[in-house]
Enzyme design. Structure first.
Site, PDB file in Angstrom:
ATOM      1  N   ASP A   1       0.480  -3.302  -0.879  1.00  0.00           N
ATOM      2  CA  ASP A   1       0.579  -4.715  -1.251  1.00  0.00           C
ATOM      3  C   ASP A   1       0.582  -5.593   0.005  1.00  0.00           C
ATOM      4  O   ASP A   1       1.074  -5.175   1.054  1.00  0.00           O
ATOM      5  CB  ASP A   1       1.871  -4.933  -2.059  1.00  0.00           C
ATOM      6  CG  ASP A   1       1.825  -6.224  -2.859  1.00  0.00           C
ATOM      7  OD1 ASP A   1       0.756  -6.873  -2.903  1.00  0.00           O
ATOM      8  OD2 ASP A   1       2.865  -6.590  -3.431  1.00  0.00           O
TER       9      ASP A   1
ATOM     10  N   ASN B   1      -2.297  -7.615   1.029  1.00  0.00           N
ATOM     11  CA  ASN B   1      -3.616  -7.912   1.611  1.00  0.00           C
ATOM     12  C   ASN B   1      -3.912  -9.415   1.572  1.00  0.00           C
ATOM     13  O   ASN B   1      -4.415  -9.983   2.541  1.00  0.00           O
ATOM     14  CB  ASN B   1      -4.736  -7.201   0.828  1.00  0.00           C
ATOM     15  CG  ASN B   1      -4.679  -5.698   0.969  1.00  0.00           C
ATOM     16  OD1 ASN B   1      -3.942  -5.180   1.792  1.00  0.00           O
ATOM     17  ND2 ASN B   1      -5.465  -5.001   0.166  1.00  0.00           N
TER      18      ASN B   1
ATOM     19  N   TRP C   1      -1.803 -11.350   4.051  1.00  0.00           N
ATOM     20  CA  TRP C   1      -2.272 -11.059   5.414  1.00  0.00           C
ATOM     21  C   TRP C   1      -3.456 -11.969   5.749  1.00  0.00           C
ATOM     22  O   TRP C   1      -3.529 -12.534   6.833  1.00  0.00           O
ATOM     23  CB  TRP C   1      -2.675  -9.586   5.489  1.00  0.00           C
ATOM     24  CG  TRP C   1      -3.124  -9.116   6.830  1.00  0.00           C
ATOM     25  CD1 TRP C   1      -2.360  -8.535   7.801  1.00  0.00           C
ATOM     26  CD2 TRP C   1      -4.478  -9.146   7.342  1.00  0.00           C
ATOM     27  NE1 TRP C   1      -3.133  -8.221   8.888  1.00  0.00           N
ATOM     28  CE2 TRP C   1      -4.444  -8.579   8.629  1.00  0.00           C
ATOM     29  CE3 TRP C   1      -5.691  -9.599   6.832  1.00  0.00           C
ATOM     30  CZ2 TRP C   1      -5.589  -8.456   9.424  1.00  0.00           C
ATOM     31  CZ3 TRP C   1      -6.835  -9.484   7.623  1.00  0.00           C
ATOM     32  CH2 TRP C   1      -6.767  -8.917   8.905  1.00  0.00           C
TER      33      TRP C   1
ATOM     34  N   ASN D   1      -5.000  -5.441 -12.653  1.00  0.00           N
ATOM     35  CA  ASN D   1      -5.727  -6.192 -11.616  1.00  0.00           C
ATOM     36  C   ASN D   1      -7.014  -6.847 -12.124  1.00  0.00           C
ATOM     37  O   ASN D   1      -7.586  -7.711 -11.455  1.00  0.00           O
ATOM     38  CB  ASN D   1      -6.044  -5.302 -10.410  1.00  0.00           C
ATOM     39  CG  ASN D   1      -4.855  -5.084  -9.494  1.00  0.00           C
ATOM     40  OD1 ASN D   1      -4.744  -4.059  -8.831  1.00  0.00           O
ATOM     41  ND2 ASN D   1      -3.932  -6.037  -9.448  1.00  0.00           N
TER      42      ASN D   1
HETATM   43  C1  FPP Z   1      -2.642  -5.646  -3.146  1.00  0.00           C
HETATM   44  O1  FPP Z   1      -2.625  -6.744  -2.270  1.00  0.00           O
HETATM   45  C2  FPP Z   1      -3.854  -4.865  -2.954  1.00  0.00           C
HETATM   46  C3  FPP Z   1      -4.769  -4.561  -3.922  1.00  0.00           C
HETATM   47  C4  FPP Z   1      -4.657  -5.007  -5.320  1.00  0.00           C
HETATM   48  C5  FPP Z   1      -5.973  -3.801  -3.624  1.00  0.00           C
HETATM   49  C6  FPP Z   1      -5.796  -2.643  -2.708  1.00  0.00           C
HETATM   50  C7  FPP Z   1      -7.133  -2.286  -2.186  1.00  0.00           C
HETATM   51  C8  FPP Z   1      -7.395  -1.885  -0.933  1.00  0.00           C
HETATM   52  C9  FPP Z   1      -6.375  -1.649   0.079  1.00  0.00           C
HETATM   53  C10 FPP Z   1      -8.788  -1.698  -0.504  1.00  0.00           C
HETATM   54  C11 FPP Z   1      -9.568  -0.615  -1.152  1.00  0.00           C
HETATM   55  C12 FPP Z   1      -8.912   0.710  -1.236  1.00  0.00           C
HETATM   56  C13 FPP Z   1      -9.548   1.890  -1.199  1.00  0.00           C
HETATM   57  C14 FPP Z   1      -8.787   3.121  -1.516  1.00  0.00           C
HETATM   58  C15 FPP Z   1     -10.967   2.022  -0.850  1.00  0.00           C
HETATM   59  P1  FPP Z   1      -2.614  -8.214  -2.877  1.00  0.00           P
HETATM   60  O2  FPP Z   1      -4.018  -8.689  -2.960  1.00  0.00           O
HETATM   61  O3  FPP Z   1      -1.864  -8.233  -4.171  1.00  0.00           O
HETATM   62  O4  FPP Z   1      -1.832  -8.991  -1.757  1.00  0.00           O
HETATM   63  P2  FPP Z   1      -0.864 -10.254  -1.956  1.00  0.00           P
HETATM   64  O5  FPP Z   1       0.326  -9.783  -2.740  1.00  0.00           O
HETATM   65  O6  FPP Z   1      -0.505 -10.621  -0.556  1.00  0.00           O
HETATM   66  O7  FPP Z   1      -1.659 -11.320  -2.666  1.00  0.00           O
END
Ligand code: FPP
Length: 258
Positions: free
Chosen positions: A27, A29, A32, A75
Site C-alpha cells: 500500500d 503507491n 508516494w 480495486n
Molecule cells: C496500493 O497502493 C497498491 C495497489 C492497489 C496496486 C499494487 C500494484 C503494484 C505494486 C504494481 C504491480 C504489481 C505486480 C505484482 C506486477 P494505493 O494505490 O492504494 O496507494 P495509496 O493508498 O497511497 O493511494
C-alpha cells in the site's frame, strides 16, 4: 456431525526466526506519487520495482514463499484509467520478469479470479505458471482480483458440488477439506503479514490463511520499501512468541525440548 478438529500447529515453527512465508499488502503507491506531484500510476510503476527488489531480498534472506496483494476484488472501483494501467503493468511485468524468475528457481502462481482478465493477460499468466511450474527454490504468489471472502466462497462451492454429486457427506466437511479447496493448499500459511502505507487493516486479503500469522504494519510507502524496511519487519517477527493457543509456559517448554 463429528467434532471438527482444531489443526495442531507445526511446533517446528515455534523456534523459527526467519519467516518461511511472508504475505504483503503493498500500500502507498498513490501517496508516494502524490508527494512527488506525479500521477498515481507513476506510483504503481515504482511499485513494480519494489516488487522486484523485495523478491530478491526474500530469496537472499532464506524466506521460501512470498504472497503479494497486487489487485483486490474491490480495486475495480478505481478510476478506469488506473485499472487499465495496472493491467498493463501486470502484462509488462510478466513479460519482462518471467525468464529472470525462472533462472532463479522461482515458481510463480497467480491466485484470484483471473477469469475476468483479458485474454492477453490470462495467456501471460498461464505461460508464466507453466514455465516456472517445476521450480522449487521459492514460491511467488501474486494475488490478482483476489479477495479472502471470494476464496472461501469458491472453496465452499467446490465442496457443495462434491456433496451434490454424492462424493462426500456433511460429516466429511472439516477444516482440512475446506483448506484443500482454497487458492493454495500446498504452501504453509504465512508466518508474517506486512502492510505498508500506514493503514492497520487486512482488507479482505488472506482471511483464512492469516489465522495464526504475525501482523506487522509499517508507515513506509510501498515504493520506498527496501531491504532495511524488510529487515525491520523480520527483526520484529523474530522477537514474537507464537503460541497457537498454547500458554507461554507450554511454548517455552516445547522450544527448550526442540
Ligand atoms: C496500493 O497502493 C497498491 C495497489 C492497489 C496496486 C499494487 C500494484 C503494484 C505494486 C504494481 C504491480 C504489481 C505486480 C505484482 C506486477 P494505493 O494505490 O492504494 O496507494 P495509496 O493508498 O497511497 O493511494
Amino acid at each position: 456431525m463429528t467434532e471438527t478438529r482444531t489443526p495442531v500447529p507445526d511446533t517446528e515453527n515455534l523456534n523459527r526466526l526467519v519467516p518461511m512465508h511472508i504475505a504483503i499488502i503493498m500500500d502507498g503507491n498513490g501517496r508516494w506519487a502524490k508527494k512527488r506531484l506525479l500521477p498515481r500510476t507513476a506510483g504503481h510503476t515504482a511499485g513494480v520495482k519494489s516488487v522486484r527488489r523485495t523478491v530478491e531480498y526474500c530469496v537472499k534472506k532464506g524466506v521460501k514463499a512470498l504472497t503479494l496483494f497486487a489487485f483486490s476484488s474491490e480495486n475495480w472501483r478505481r478510476p478506469a484509467e488506473e485499472v487499465s494501467i495496472l493491467m498493463q503493468l501486470f502484462v509488462s511485468a510478466l513479460e519482462s520478469e518471467v525468464q529472470k524468475l525462472h533462472k532463479q528457481g522461482i515458481r510463480l502462481r497467480v491466485i484470484g479470479d483471473t477469469s475476468v482478465f483479458s485474454v492477453k493477460l490470462r495467456r501471460k499468466i498461464e505461460d508464466a505458471e507453466r514455465i516456472t511450474a517445476n521450480n522449487d527454490r521459492f514460491d511467488l504468489l501474486i494475488a490478482a482480483n483476489y479477495g479472502g471472502r471470494w476464496d472461501i466462497v469458491q472453496a465452499t462451492r467446490k465442496i457443495c458440488a462434491e456433496f451434490s454429486a454424492g462424493n462426500i457427506e456433511a460429516d466429511d466437511i472439516n477444516e482440512d477439506l475446506l483448506q484443500s479447496q482454497l487458492s493454495f493448499s500446498d504452501i504453509p500459511h504465512p508466518d508474517l503479514f506486512i502492510r505498508t502505507g500506514g493503514e492497520s487493516r487486512i482488507s479482505n486479503f488472506l482471511l483464512w490463511h492469516l489465522a495464526y500469522t504475525e501482523l506487522y504494519f509499517t508507515p513506509v510507502l510501498w515504493p520506498d520499501f527496501n531491504e532495511s524496511a524488510l529487515e525491520d519487519a523480520m527483526h520484529d517477527f523474530s522477537k514474537r512468541q507464537r503460541r497457537f493457543g498454547y500458554t507461554g509456559e507450554q511454548i517455552a517448554q516445547m522450544t527448550s525440548n526442540a
